[in-house]
Design a protein around this motif. Structure first.
Motif, PDB file in Angstrom:
ATOM      1  N   SER A 293      -6.185  50.940  -1.205  1.00  0.00           N
ATOM      2  CA  SER A 293      -7.579  50.763  -0.102  1.00  0.00           C
ATOM      3  C   SER A 293      -7.733  51.567   0.435  1.00  0.00           C
ATOM      4  O   SER A 293      -9.066  52.370   0.985  1.00  0.00           O
ATOM      5  CB  SER A 293      -7.023  49.308   0.502  1.00  0.00           C
ATOM      6  N   LEU A 294      -6.736  52.226   0.776  1.00  0.00           N
ATOM      7  CA  LEU A 294      -7.111  53.399   1.310  1.00  0.00           C
ATOM      8  C   LEU A 294      -7.521  54.135   0.467  1.00  0.00           C
ATOM      9  O   LEU A 294      -8.698  55.980   0.865  1.00  0.00           O
ATOM     10  CB  LEU A 294      -5.164  54.505   2.060  1.00  0.00           C
ATOM     11  N   LEU A 295      -7.215  54.970  -1.069  1.00  0.00           N
ATOM     12  CA  LEU A 295      -7.872  55.737  -1.819  1.00  0.00           C
ATOM     13  C   LEU A 295      -9.169  54.992  -2.200  1.00  0.00           C
ATOM     14  O   LEU A 295     -10.258  56.325  -2.411  1.00  0.00           O
ATOM     15  CB  LEU A 295      -6.827  55.923  -2.932  1.00  0.00           C
TER      16      LEU A 295
ATOM     17  N   ALA B 235      -3.379  56.155 -11.032  1.00  0.00           N
ATOM     18  CA  ALA B 235      -1.098  56.493 -11.491  1.00  0.00           C
ATOM     19  C   ALA B 235      -0.641  55.108 -10.513  1.00  0.00           C
ATOM     20  O   ALA B 235       0.300  54.666 -10.839  1.00  0.00           O
ATOM     21  CB  ALA B 235      -1.217  57.289 -10.461  1.00  0.00           C
ATOM     22  N   LYS B 236      -1.784  54.291  -9.864  1.00  0.00           N
ATOM     23  CA  LYS B 236      -1.231  53.202  -8.542  1.00  0.00           C
ATOM     24  C   LYS B 236      -1.603  52.158  -9.579  1.00  0.00           C
ATOM     25  O   LYS B 236      -0.683  51.080  -9.257  1.00  0.00           O
ATOM     26  CB  LYS B 236      -2.083  52.942  -7.444  1.00  0.00           C
ATOM     27  N   TYR B 237      -3.303  52.353 -10.337  1.00  0.00           N
ATOM     28  CA  TYR B 237      -3.098  51.087 -11.010  1.00  0.00           C
ATOM     29  C   TYR B 237      -1.801  50.507 -11.790  1.00  0.00           C
ATOM     30  O   TYR B 237      -1.575  49.633 -12.519  1.00  0.00           O
ATOM     31  CB  TYR B 237      -4.496  50.731 -11.674  1.00  0.00           C
ATOM     32  N   GLU B 238      -1.825  51.908 -12.918  1.00  0.00           N
ATOM     33  CA  GLU B 238      -0.687  52.005 -13.773  1.00  0.00           C
ATOM     34  C   GLU B 238       0.832  51.329 -13.185  1.00  0.00           C
ATOM     35  O   GLU B 238       1.170  50.656 -13.991  1.00  0.00           O
ATOM     36  CB  GLU B 238      -0.017  53.673 -14.104  1.00  0.00           C
ATOM     37  N   ARG B 239       1.236  51.701 -12.151  1.00  0.00           N
ATOM     38  CA  ARG B 239       2.018  51.215 -11.449  1.00  0.00           C
ATOM     39  C   ARG B 239       2.281  49.653 -11.651  1.00  0.00           C
ATOM     40  O   ARG B 239       3.220  48.902 -11.672  1.00  0.00           O
ATOM     41  CB  ARG B 239       2.070  51.697 -10.207  1.00  0.00           C
ATOM     42  N   ILE B 240       0.799  48.966 -10.690  1.00  0.00           N
ATOM     43  CA  ILE B 240       0.613  48.289 -10.596  1.00  0.00           C
ATOM     44  C   ILE B 240       0.594  46.978 -11.222  1.00  0.00           C
ATOM     45  O   ILE B 240       1.136  46.361 -11.599  1.00  0.00           O
ATOM     46  CB  ILE B 240      -0.622  47.736  -9.808  1.00  0.00           C
ATOM     47  N   VAL B 241       0.282  47.284 -13.169  1.00  0.00           N
ATOM     48  CA  VAL B 241       0.952  46.591 -14.371  1.00  0.00           C
ATOM     49  C   VAL B 241       1.859  46.465 -14.681  1.00  0.00           C
ATOM     50  O   VAL B 241       1.961  45.756 -14.801  1.00  0.00           O
ATOM     51  CB  VAL B 241      -0.498  47.728 -15.055  1.00  0.00           C
ATOM     52  N   TYR B 242       2.725  47.597 -14.938  1.00  0.00           N
ATOM     53  CA  TYR B 242       4.195  47.821 -15.172  1.00  0.00           C
ATOM     54  C   TYR B 242       4.744  46.914 -13.466  1.00  0.00           C
ATOM     55  O   TYR B 242       5.717  45.764 -14.322  1.00  0.00           O
ATOM     56  CB  TYR B 242       4.637  48.718 -15.227  1.00  0.00           C
TER      57      TYR B 242
ATOM     58  N   ALA C 292      12.091  43.791  -3.108  1.00  0.00           N
ATOM     59  CA  ALA C 292      12.190  44.954  -3.118  1.00  0.00           C
ATOM     60  C   ALA C 292      10.619  45.301  -3.752  1.00  0.00           C
ATOM     61  O   ALA C 292      10.119  46.304  -3.573  1.00  0.00           O
ATOM     62  CB  ALA C 292      13.035  45.979  -3.510  1.00  0.00           C
ATOM     63  N   MET C 293      10.026  44.528  -5.132  1.00  0.00           N
ATOM     64  CA  MET C 293       9.087  44.404  -5.729  1.00  0.00           C
ATOM     65  C   MET C 293       7.896  44.739  -5.075  1.00  0.00           C
ATOM     66  O   MET C 293       7.070  45.648  -5.374  1.00  0.00           O
ATOM     67  CB  MET C 293       9.243  44.702  -6.969  1.00  0.00           C
ATOM     68  N   THR C 294       8.893  43.001  -4.562  1.00  0.00           N
ATOM     69  CA  THR C 294       6.730  42.763  -3.818  1.00  0.00           C
ATOM     70  C   THR C 294       6.761  43.404  -3.208  1.00  0.00           C
ATOM     71  O   THR C 294       5.420  43.447  -2.737  1.00  0.00           O
ATOM     72  CB  THR C 294       7.828  40.782  -3.647  1.00  0.00           C
ATOM     73  N   ILE C 295       7.705  43.990  -2.328  1.00  0.00           N
ATOM     74  CA  ILE C 295       6.966  45.273  -0.875  1.00  0.00           C
ATOM     75  C   ILE C 295       6.734  46.184  -1.456  1.00  0.00           C
ATOM     76  O   ILE C 295       4.998  46.770  -0.904  1.00  0.00           O
ATOM     77  CB  ILE C 295       8.222  45.225  -0.304  1.00  0.00           C
ATOM     78  N   GLU C 296       6.628  46.572  -2.364  1.00  0.00           N
ATOM     79  CA  GLU C 296       5.918  48.047  -3.744  1.00  0.00           C
ATOM     80  C   GLU C 296       4.906  47.908  -3.783  1.00  0.00           C
ATOM     81  O   GLU C 296       4.108  49.109  -3.603  1.00  0.00           O
ATOM     82  CB  GLU C 296       7.771  48.825  -4.472  1.00  0.00           C
ATOM     83  N   ARG C 297       4.360  46.279  -3.896  1.00  0.00           N
ATOM     84  CA  ARG C 297       3.139  46.097  -4.427  1.00  0.00           C
ATOM     85  C   ARG C 297       2.495  45.996  -4.077  1.00  0.00           C
ATOM     86  O   ARG C 297       1.187  46.660  -4.073  1.00  0.00           O
ATOM     87  CB  ARG C 297       4.040  44.736  -5.065  1.00  0.00           C
ATOM     88  N   GLU C 298       2.678  45.043  -2.306  1.00  0.00           N
ATOM     89  CA  GLU C 298       2.044  45.449  -1.560  1.00  0.00           C
ATOM     90  C   GLU C 298       2.039  46.346  -0.574  1.00  0.00           C
ATOM     91  O   GLU C 298       0.727  47.394  -0.327  1.00  0.00           O
ATOM     92  CB  GLU C 298       2.878  44.689   0.034  1.00  0.00           C
ATOM     93  N   GLU C 299       2.388  47.778  -0.766  1.00  0.00           N
ATOM     94  CA  GLU C 299       2.796  48.744  -0.684  1.00  0.00           C
ATOM     95  C   GLU C 299       1.051  49.951  -1.422  1.00  0.00           C
ATOM     96  O   GLU C 299       0.781  50.642  -1.106  1.00  0.00           O
ATOM     97  CB  GLU C 299       3.846  49.911  -0.743  1.00  0.00           C
TER      98      GLU C 299
END
Length: 136
Positions: A44-46, A100-107, A31-38
């Motif tokens: 990319s869209l941003l 916010a997205k990059y911060e989430r990716i780090v954690y 599930a976390m891997t899927i979230e990371r891909e999302e």
């Protein structure tokens, strides 16, 4: 195992019985891997949205300057201030979302590394138990 692919559970030896805790960890990892891909797709869209916005703002500025020159008016400092405020507002909103997205990716990456290690240890322990039981 240096890298765990999504669907990690399918790559375990079929004879290996996983306990509930390890099975849950694998499901969480997936599930976390899927979230990371999302998150990667969202970024990319941003980034595309940011580039499009910057291009549009640059075109608007060039058009305003061109029209001012055609009409014999000077480009006023106020129009640059207005443009700066518009840029801060429009680009700033996108940048805030990116942060916010990059911060989430780090954690998330940190959690994924810890979970990966835990799963690898659990699989090694399960393999050791099966091997010990088989040798008795």
């Amino acid at each position: 195992m240096s890298r765990l692919p999504r669907g990690f559970g399918r790559f375990l030896p079929p004879w290996l019985k996983l306990n509930n805790e390890l099975s849950q960890k694998i499901a969480v990892f997936d599930a976390m891997t899927i979230e990371r891909e999302e998150l990667d797709r969202d970024i990319s869209l941003l980034r595309k949205q940011q580039a499009d916005t910057e291009d549009r703002l640059a075109e608007d500025l060039a058009e305003d300057e061109f029209q001012s020159i055609l009409s014999g008016q000077q480009v006023m400092e106020q129009s640059y201030t207005d443009l700066e405020n518009i840029c801060k507002q429009q680009i700033g909103c996108i940048v805030d979302k990116l942060v916010a997205k990059y911060e989430r990716i780090v954690y998330l990456d940190s959690d994924l590394r810890k979970l990966k290690q835990s799963i690898e240890n659990g699989v090694a322990a399960a393999n050791a138990q099966v091997t010990a039981a088989a040798s008795m």
